[in-house]
Design a protein around this motif. Structure first.
Motif, PDB file in Angstrom:
ATOM      1  N   THR A   6       1.140  -5.383   1.187  1.00 54.21           N
ATOM      2  CA  THR A   6       1.007  -6.147   2.566  1.00 54.21           C
ATOM      3  C   THR A   6       0.227  -7.163   2.117  1.00 54.21           C
ATOM      4  O   THR A   6      -0.454  -7.810   3.063  1.00 54.21           O
ATOM      5  N   ASP A   7      -1.513  -6.853   1.329  1.00 50.94           N
ATOM      6  CA  ASP A   7      -2.246  -7.424   1.657  1.00 50.94           C
ATOM      7  C   ASP A   7      -2.948  -7.676   0.265  1.00 50.94           C
ATOM      8  O   ASP A   7      -2.520  -7.116  -0.464  1.00 50.94           O
ATOM      9  N   GLU A  10      -4.394  -4.763  -1.514  1.00 46.61           N
ATOM     10  CA  GLU A  10      -3.186  -3.961  -1.970  1.00 46.61           C
ATOM     11  C   GLU A  10      -2.089  -4.318  -3.067  1.00 46.61           C
ATOM     12  O   GLU A  10      -1.528  -3.178  -2.854  1.00 46.61           O
TER      13      GLU A  10
END
Length: 65
Positions: A6-7, A10
């Motif tokens: 989601t990032d 990550e």
């Protein structure tokens, strides 16, 4: 493409790019394929890039942004 997260710091998974070409003014770049594999764990992050132009292995803990 098989990327999860989601990032940007990550993200993990794999990306395969075929027949990439880029031109800006007189500069032209072309490659038949680029493979990118990203893996992460508590100790290390790993980004592996393979292409006909270069092979790159980055290992360590790092933030992309």
């Amino acid at each position: 493409m098989n990327i999860q997260g989601t990032d940007v710091n990550e993200l993990f998974g794999a990306v395969k790019i075929n027949n990439l070409s880029y031109q800006k003014g007189d500069v032209f770049f072309e490659t038949k394929n680029i493979d990118v594999d990203i893996s992460r764990n508590e100790q290390n992050d790993s980004i592996r890039v393979r292409s006909e132009i270069t092979d790159v292995d980055l290992v360590g803990k790092f933030d992309l942004l």
